[in-house]
Design a protein around this motif. Structure first.
Motif, PDB file in Angstrom:
ATOM      1  N   PHE A  86      -3.629 -19.783  -5.812  1.00 49.64           N
ATOM      2  CA  PHE A  86      -4.826 -19.159  -6.395  1.00 49.64           C
ATOM      3  C   PHE A  86      -5.907 -19.579  -5.959  1.00 49.64           C
ATOM      4  CE2 PHE A  86      -7.625 -17.931  -9.979  1.00 49.64           C
ATOM      5  CZ  PHE A  86      -7.861 -16.753  -9.550  1.00 49.64           C
ATOM      6  N   LEU A  87      -6.118 -21.023  -5.916  1.00 53.11           N
ATOM      7  CA  LEU A  87      -7.525 -21.349  -5.509  1.00 53.11           C
ATOM      8  C   LEU A  87      -7.576 -21.315  -3.980  1.00 53.11           C
ATOM      9  CD1 LEU A  87      -7.926 -24.553  -7.765  1.00 53.11           C
ATOM     10  CD2 LEU A  87      -8.867 -22.437  -8.169  1.00 53.11           C
ATOM     11  N   ASP A  88      -6.456 -21.664  -3.255  1.00 49.77           N
ATOM     12  CA  ASP A  88      -6.445 -21.495  -1.913  1.00 49.77           C
ATOM     13  C   ASP A  88      -7.000 -20.122  -1.242  1.00 49.77           C
ATOM     14  OD1 ASP A  88      -5.726 -24.227  -1.610  1.00 49.77           O
ATOM     15  OD2 ASP A  88      -3.646 -23.626  -1.085  1.00 49.77           O
ATOM     16  N   MET A 109      -6.649 -15.573   6.906  1.00 55.25           N
ATOM     17  CA  MET A 109      -5.811 -16.325   5.897  1.00 55.25           C
ATOM     18  C   MET A 109      -4.194 -16.630   6.468  1.00 55.25           C
ATOM     19  SD  MET A 109      -5.515 -13.703   2.921  1.00 55.25           S
ATOM     20  CE  MET A 109      -5.631 -15.073   1.906  1.00 55.25           C
ATOM     21  N   THR A 110      -3.655 -17.473   6.011  1.00 56.88           N
ATOM     22  CA  THR A 110      -2.339 -17.766   6.146  1.00 56.88           C
ATOM     23  C   THR A 110      -1.351 -17.042   5.348  1.00 56.88           C
ATOM     24  OG1 THR A 110      -2.053 -19.576   4.485  1.00 56.88           O
ATOM     25  CG2 THR A 110      -2.916 -20.218   6.710  1.00 56.88           C
ATOM     26  N   LEU A 111      -0.118 -16.692   5.770  1.00 52.42           N
ATOM     27  CA  LEU A 111       0.671 -15.856   4.893  1.00 52.42           C
ATOM     28  C   LEU A 111       0.868 -16.558   3.560  1.00 52.42           C
ATOM     29  CD1 LEU A 111       3.564 -14.963   7.513  1.00 52.42           C
ATOM     30  CD2 LEU A 111       1.816 -13.290   6.429  1.00 52.42           C
ATOM     31  N   GLU A 118      -4.747  -7.367  -1.208  1.00 50.08           N
ATOM     32  CA  GLU A 118      -4.431  -6.317  -0.514  1.00 50.08           C
ATOM     33  C   GLU A 118      -5.674  -6.015   0.187  1.00 50.08           C
ATOM     34  OE1 GLU A 118      -3.204  -3.239  -3.369  1.00 50.08           O
ATOM     35  OE2 GLU A 118      -1.051  -3.633  -2.916  1.00 50.08           O
ATOM     36  N   TRP A 119      -5.477  -5.445   1.534  1.00 48.45           N
ATOM     37  CA  TRP A 119      -6.428  -4.773   2.266  1.00 48.45           C
ATOM     38  C   TRP A 119      -6.077  -3.504   2.734  1.00 48.45           C
ATOM     39  CZ3 TRP A 119      -4.719  -9.594   2.168  1.00 48.45           C
ATOM     40  CH2 TRP A 119      -5.599 -10.754   1.921  1.00 48.45           C
ATOM     41  N   PRO A 120      -6.922  -2.688   3.231  1.00 47.45           N
ATOM     42  CA  PRO A 120      -6.611  -1.366   3.802  1.00 47.45           C
ATOM     43  C   PRO A 120      -5.793  -1.457   4.997  1.00 47.45           C
ATOM     44  CG  PRO A 120      -8.951  -1.233   2.964  1.00 47.45           C
ATOM     45  CD  PRO A 120      -8.441  -2.680   3.059  1.00 47.45           C
ATOM     46  N   VAL A 121      -6.250  -2.484   5.916  1.00 48.24           N
ATOM     47  CA  VAL A 121      -5.499  -2.696   7.100  1.00 48.24           C
ATOM     48  C   VAL A 121      -5.378  -4.189   7.402  1.00 48.24           C
ATOM     49  CG1 VAL A 121      -5.758  -2.522   9.827  1.00 48.24           C
ATOM     50  CG2 VAL A 121      -6.834  -0.589   8.148  1.00 48.24           C
ATOM     51  N   VAL A 122      -4.053  -4.459   7.649  1.00 47.53           N
ATOM     52  CA  VAL A 122      -3.615  -5.904   7.915  1.00 47.53           C
ATOM     53  C   VAL A 122      -3.225  -6.091   9.502  1.00 47.53           C
ATOM     54  CG1 VAL A 122      -1.899  -7.627   7.226  1.00 47.53           C
ATOM     55  CG2 VAL A 122      -3.180  -6.419   5.554  1.00 47.53           C
ATOM     56  N   MET A 153       3.644  -8.391   5.082  1.00 51.85           N
ATOM     57  CA  MET A 153       3.528  -6.894   5.484  1.00 51.85           C
ATOM     58  C   MET A 153       2.896  -5.922   4.258  1.00 51.85           C
ATOM     59  SD  MET A 153       6.796  -6.335   7.964  1.00 51.85           S
ATOM     60  CE  MET A 153       8.084  -6.716   6.779  1.00 51.85           C
ATOM     61  N   THR A 154       3.301  -6.420   3.192  1.00 51.44           N
ATOM     62  CA  THR A 154       3.090  -5.680   1.928  1.00 51.44           C
ATOM     63  C   THR A 154       1.731  -5.710   1.472  1.00 51.44           C
ATOM     64  OG1 THR A 154       4.060  -7.449   0.580  1.00 51.44           O
ATOM     65  CG2 THR A 154       5.603  -5.418   1.253  1.00 51.44           C
ATOM     66  N   ARG A 155       0.902  -6.465   1.965  1.00 47.32           N
ATOM     67  CA  ARG A 155      -0.509  -6.864   1.827  1.00 47.32           C
ATOM     68  C   ARG A 155      -1.349  -5.643   2.158  1.00 47.32           C
ATOM     69  NH1 ARG A 155       0.166  -8.591  -2.299  1.00 47.32           N
ATOM     70  NH2 ARG A 155       2.386  -7.706  -1.719  1.00 47.32           N
TER      71      ARG A 155
END
Length: 212
Positions: A86-88, A109-111, A118-122, A153-155
């Motif tokens: 969470f802090l990372d 960021m790392t996986l 979440e983001w609109p585009v990843v 992928m699900t982000r």
């Protein structure tokens, strides 16, 4: 403040985080070291946030601060009470509400740190065998890396772009690469080639001859 407080607690052996917390304007008139010693890590993350605020006597918050705190606690719930990732995620992001970002920005960021966000585009780069799963530096846990790939992928809320290259240079060593074995596991109905224009290499500028 809560973010810095938790960093100082979790990484007590690193003086940088302790100094960063003690130098906060809100802490300078308090005994920050005593607050660090009083706090006990017990309970889910949202409760720890409330305990930290109460310990610092930050109970009467402004409307904006209260709204930011609600978002902070909402995101903390998805980290299964695991404070470190969470802090990372917060350290990489430096912001809680991604949808509020304005302008052309890219968050890297790392996986491992993408869980719960979440983001609109990843974009997931390096989707190549030997990198995903990573076997270049020894054995890997393929099932765990496949799970992380799925998390990444699900982000994406609306669009996901997976990229891989045919040739890559690592440690000054050229390597021929193949697509990740995880890609064929994605149903064909969900995949389409990325539409892109033709690429033209830039002409090298003329090199002026020296006089001597």
């Amino acid at each position: 403040m809560v973010w810095r407080f938790f960093q100082a607690l979790l990484y007590r052996e690193k003086d940088y985080y302790t100094r960063a917390y003690l130098e906060l304007p809100e802490i300078k008139n308090k005994d920050g070291r005593e607050l660090l010693n009083e706090f006990v890590f017990e309970g889910p993350l949202p409760d720890l946030v409330d305990q930290a605020l109460s310990l610092h006597s930050f109970e009467n918050l402004s409307d904006d601060a209260a709204d930011a705190l609600r978002r902070f606690k909402r995101i903390s719930k998805v980290f299964d009470d695991d404070l470190a990732p969470f802090l990372d995620a917060l350290s990489l992001d430096r912001g809680i509400d991604h949808s509020a970002w304005i302008g052309d920005r890219v968050a890297l960021m790392t996986l491992h740190a993408a869980k719960g966000l979440e983001w609109p585009v990843v974009f997931i780069t390096g989707c190549e065998d030997k990198l995903m799963p990573c076997t270049l530096f020894g054995d890997s846990n393929e099932s765990e890396e496949r799970r992380l790939f799925y998390v990444g992928m699900t982000r994406a809320r609306s669009k996901l772009v997976l990229s891989h290259v045919k040739r890559r240079t690592l440690n000054n060593r050229p390597l021929d690469m193949n697509p990740s074995p995880f890609i064929p596991l994605i149903p064909d109905a969900l995949i389409r080639p990325l539409e892109r224009g033709t690429w033209k290499p830039k002409k090298k500028p003329h090199k002026q001859l020296g006089l001597f």
